[in-house]
Design a protein around this motif. Structure first.
Motif, PDB file in Angstrom:
ATOM      1  N   ASP A  44      44.479  30.310  43.013  1.00 34.14           N
ATOM      2  CA  ASP A  44      45.806  30.874  43.277  1.00 34.14           C
ATOM      3  C   ASP A  44      46.612  29.981  44.216  1.00 34.14           C
ATOM      4  OD1 ASP A  44      45.132  33.026  41.692  1.00 34.14           O
ATOM      5  OD2 ASP A  44      45.017  34.474  43.340  1.00 34.14           O
ATOM      6  N   ILE A  45      45.952  29.480  45.247  1.00 39.35           N
ATOM      7  CA  ILE A  45      46.642  28.596  46.196  1.00 39.35           C
ATOM      8  C   ILE A  45      47.118  27.329  45.479  1.00 39.35           C
ATOM      9  CG2 ILE A  45      46.313  27.087  48.204  1.00 39.35           C
ATOM     10  CD1 ILE A  45      44.416  29.265  49.331  1.00 39.35           C
ATOM     11  N   VAL A  46      46.231  26.739  44.694  1.00 37.04           N
ATOM     12  CA  VAL A  46      46.598  25.511  43.987  1.00 37.04           C
ATOM     13  C   VAL A  46      47.716  25.787  42.989  1.00 37.04           C
ATOM     14  CG1 VAL A  46      45.776  23.667  42.462  1.00 37.04           C
ATOM     15  CG2 VAL A  46      44.325  24.473  44.337  1.00 37.04           C
ATOM     16  N   TYR A  47      47.599  26.883  42.216  1.00 38.72           N
ATOM     17  CA  TYR A  47      48.653  27.226  41.249  1.00 38.72           C
ATOM     18  C   TYR A  47      49.985  27.469  41.966  1.00 38.72           C
ATOM     19  CZ  TYR A  47      51.479  29.655  37.847  1.00 38.72           C
ATOM     20  OH  TYR A  47      52.513  30.027  37.025  1.00 38.72           O
ATOM     21  N   SER A  48      49.937  28.144  43.086  1.00 43.97           N
ATOM     22  CA  SER A  48      51.166  28.446  43.834  1.00 43.97           C
ATOM     23  C   SER A  48      51.832  27.176  44.351  1.00 43.97           C
ATOM     24  CB  SER A  48      50.856  29.374  45.012  1.00 43.97           C
ATOM     25  OG  SER A  48      50.388  30.621  44.542  1.00 43.97           O
ATOM     26  N   SER A  49      51.037  26.148  44.607  1.00 42.46           N
ATOM     27  CA  SER A  49      51.614  24.913  45.142  1.00 42.46           C
ATOM     28  C   SER A  49      52.088  23.937  44.067  1.00 42.46           C
ATOM     29  CB  SER A  49      50.622  24.221  46.071  1.00 42.46           C
ATOM     30  OG  SER A  49      49.515  23.751  45.346  1.00 42.46           O
ATOM     31  N   ASN A  50      51.444  23.979  42.870  1.00 47.62           N
ATOM     32  CA  ASN A  50      51.863  22.999  41.861  1.00 47.62           C
ATOM     33  C   ASN A  50      52.311  23.597  40.524  1.00 47.62           C
ATOM     34  OD1 ASN A  50      49.567  23.530  40.297  1.00 47.62           O
ATOM     35  ND2 ASN A  50      48.441  21.785  41.088  1.00 47.62           N
ATOM     36  N   GLY A  51      52.061  24.867  40.279  1.00 46.82           N
ATOM     37  CA  GLY A  51      52.519  25.534  39.071  1.00 46.82           C
ATOM     38  C   GLY A  51      51.833  25.118  37.784  1.00 46.82           C
ATOM     39  N   GLU A  52      50.752  24.369  37.864  1.00 47.13           N
ATOM     40  CA  GLU A  52      50.055  23.942  36.658  1.00 47.13           C
ATOM     41  C   GLU A  52      49.334  25.130  36.008  1.00 47.13           C
ATOM     42  OE1 GLU A  52      47.575  20.497  37.083  1.00 47.13           O
ATOM     43  OE2 GLU A  52      49.070  19.485  38.330  1.00 47.13           O
ATOM     44  N   GLN A  53      49.606  25.331  34.737  1.00 46.44           N
ATOM     45  CA  GLN A  53      49.114  26.495  33.992  1.00 46.44           C
ATOM     46  C   GLN A  53      47.586  26.606  34.015  1.00 46.44           C
ATOM     47  OE1 GLN A  53      50.924  28.952  32.860  1.00 46.44           O
ATOM     48  NE2 GLN A  53      49.071  30.011  32.204  1.00 46.44           N
ATOM     49  N   GLY A  54      46.888  25.498  34.030  1.00 47.33           N
ATOM     50  CA  GLY A  54      45.431  25.531  34.030  1.00 47.33           C
ATOM     51  C   GLY A  54      44.853  26.305  35.208  1.00 47.33           C
ATOM     52  N   TRP A  55      45.525  26.217  36.345  1.00 47.10           N
ATOM     53  CA  TRP A  55      45.053  26.945  37.525  1.00 47.10           C
ATOM     54  C   TRP A  55      45.261  28.450  37.371  1.00 47.10           C
ATOM     55  CZ3 TRP A  55      41.766  24.802  40.610  1.00 47.10           C
ATOM     56  CH2 TRP A  55      41.731  23.418  40.707  1.00 47.10           C
ATOM     57  N   ALA A  56      46.324  28.852  36.714  1.00 48.96           N
ATOM     58  CA  ALA A  56      46.546  30.277  36.444  1.00 48.96           C
ATOM     59  C   ALA A  56      45.464  30.796  35.497  1.00 48.96           C
ATOM     60  CB  ALA A  56      47.933  30.504  35.854  1.00 48.96           C
ATOM     61  N   THR A  57      45.177  30.006  34.468  1.00 49.14           N
ATOM     62  CA  THR A  57      44.128  30.389  33.523  1.00 49.14           C
ATOM     63  C   THR A  57      42.781  30.491  34.235  1.00 49.14           C
ATOM     64  OG1 THR A  57      45.333  29.320  31.721  1.00 49.14           O
ATOM     65  CG2 THR A  57      42.982  29.733  31.370  1.00 49.14           C
ATOM     66  N   ALA A  58      42.493  29.517  35.083  1.00 49.64           N
ATOM     67  CA  ALA A  58      41.231  29.546  35.836  1.00 49.64           C
ATOM     68  C   ALA A  58      41.136  30.794  36.699  1.00 49.64           C
ATOM     69  CB  ALA A  58      41.105  28.288  36.694  1.00 49.64           C
ATOM     70  N   SER A  59      42.226  31.156  37.367  1.00 49.68           N
ATOM     71  CA  SER A  59      42.168  32.335  38.237  1.00 49.68           C
ATOM     72  C   SER A  59      41.967  33.606  37.428  1.00 49.68           C
ATOM     73  CB  SER A  59      43.401  32.428  39.132  1.00 49.68           C
ATOM     74  OG  SER A  59      44.552  32.764  38.401  1.00 49.68           O
ATOM     75  N   HIS A  60      42.564  33.672  36.218  1.00 49.55           N
ATOM     76  CA  HIS A  60      42.356  34.842  35.352  1.00 49.55           C
ATOM     77  C   HIS A  60      40.876  34.972  34.979  1.00 49.55           C
ATOM     78  CE1 HIS A  60      46.592  34.802  35.268  1.00 49.55           C
ATOM     79  NE2 HIS A  60      46.832  34.977  33.990  1.00 49.55           N
ATOM     80  N   TRP A  61      40.284  33.853  34.565  1.00 50.18           N
ATOM     81  CA  TRP A  61      38.873  33.870  34.174  1.00 50.18           C
ATOM     82  C   TRP A  61      37.969  34.190  35.360  1.00 50.18           C
ATOM     83  CZ3 TRP A  61      36.500  34.246  29.701  1.00 50.18           C
ATOM     84  CH2 TRP A  61      37.208  33.940  28.550  1.00 50.18           C
ATOM     85  N   LEU A  62      38.261  33.597  36.499  1.00 49.41           N
ATOM     86  CA  LEU A  62      37.453  33.876  37.685  1.00 49.41           C
ATOM     87  C   LEU A  62      37.522  35.349  38.067  1.00 49.41           C
ATOM     88  CD1 LEU A  62      38.265  30.668  39.712  1.00 49.41           C
ATOM     89  CD2 LEU A  62      35.962  31.409  39.021  1.00 49.41           C
ATOM     90  N   LEU A  63      38.705  35.927  37.984  1.00 50.64           N
ATOM     91  CA  LEU A  63      38.843  37.354  38.284  1.00 50.64           C
ATOM     92  C   LEU A  63      38.060  38.201  37.295  1.00 50.64           C
ATOM     93  CD1 LEU A  63      42.546  38.069  39.340  1.00 50.64           C
ATOM     94  CD2 LEU A  63      40.465  38.640  40.577  1.00 50.64           C
ATOM     95  N   GLY A  64      38.196  37.890  36.012  1.00 52.03           N
ATOM     96  CA  GLY A  64      37.496  38.670  34.985  1.00 52.03           C
ATOM     97  C   GLY A  64      35.991  38.603  35.134  1.00 52.03           C
ATOM     98  N   VAL A  65      35.456  37.402  35.276  1.00 56.16           N
ATOM     99  CA  VAL A  65      34.012  37.235  35.450  1.00 56.16           C
ATOM    100  C   VAL A  65      33.564  37.882  36.762  1.00 56.16           C
ATOM    101  CG1 VAL A  65      32.160  35.537  35.790  1.00 56.16           C
ATOM    102  CG2 VAL A  65      33.879  35.179  34.000  1.00 56.16           C
ATOM    103  N   GLY A  66      34.357  37.704  37.818  1.00 63.38           N
ATOM    104  CA  GLY A  66      34.015  38.313  39.103  1.00 63.38           C
ATOM    105  C   GLY A  66      33.940  39.827  39.020  1.00 63.38           C
ATOM    106  N   LEU A  67      34.860  40.434  38.286  1.00 60.71           N
ATOM    107  CA  LEU A  67      34.846  41.900  38.151  1.00 60.71           C
ATOM    108  C   LEU A  67      33.628  42.382  37.361  1.00 60.71           C
ATOM    109  CD1 LEU A  67      38.657  42.514  37.617  1.00 60.71           C
ATOM    110  CD2 LEU A  67      37.261  43.332  39.546  1.00 60.71           C
ATOM    111  N   VAL A  68      33.262  41.658  36.308  1.00 55.62           N
ATOM    112  CA  VAL A  68      32.073  42.028  35.534  1.00 55.62           C
ATOM    113  C   VAL A  68      30.821  41.915  36.404  1.00 55.62           C
ATOM    114  CG1 VAL A  68      30.582  41.342  33.603  1.00 55.62           C
ATOM    115  CG2 VAL A  68      33.065  41.474  33.280  1.00 55.62           C
TER     116      VAL A  68
END
Length: 156
Positions: A44-68
């Motif tokens: 989230d920090i990296v995405y917020s600083s550079n806006g690269e879509q890959g970081w948003a995707t990574a945070s979505h996956w990390l959240l999903g796996v973390g919740l499971v």
């Protein structure tokens, strides 16, 4: 003859009821959601600083796996909590559980609000992720108290 859970020293620590052989399952699972939720904060920090879509995707996956993984860790923790009256009687156990439930609820809301809306990550999501990391520090401290001060799952 001693029971498999009862060490020769005669100590009778509260036993984990969710276990494989004599090894508690809960401490085997908790590193996964912790790493995923911390990783979400970093992404989230990296995405917020550079806006690269890959970081948003990574945070979505990390959240999903973390919740499971948090659900699996919670199931093992609840079996321990409700399976051993001495664990239920500890205030530290309740504090540990409530902190973890709070972190998971926050992350579930965080995931729901950011899906399809990556702008949420930089505006609010990164702050929720940061708060969750702080909650995890507290919860980990309480979990450490359960093991190191109360001896839960400890074999002498």
């Amino acid at each position: 003859m001693n029971e498999p859970d009862m060490p020769a020293s005669g100590h009778d620590h509260p036993r984990s009821t969710a276990r494989i052989a004599t090894h508690p399952i809960h401490p085997m699972l908790v590193p996964f959601p912790i790493v995923c939720f911390i990783g979400t904060f970093v992404a989230d920090i990296v995405y917020s600083s550079n806006g690269e879509q890959g970081w948003a995707t990574a945070s979505h996956w990390l959240l999903g796996v973390g919740l499971v993984m948090a659900a699996l860790a919670a199931a093992a923790g609840l079996v321990d909590y409700f399976g051993e009256p001495r664990i239920r009687s500890l205030g530290d156990a309740l504090k540990h559980m409530l902190a973890n439930v709070t972190a998971v609820v926050l992350e579930a809301v965080n995931l729901a609000l950011r899906l399809g809306n990556d702008d949420f990550i930089a505006s609010t999501g990164v702050y929720i992720s940061g708060v969750v990391v702080l909650i995890l520090l507290y919860s980990g401290w309480k979990g450490g108290d359960l093991v190191y001060h109360h001896g839960i799952g400890v074999r002498d």
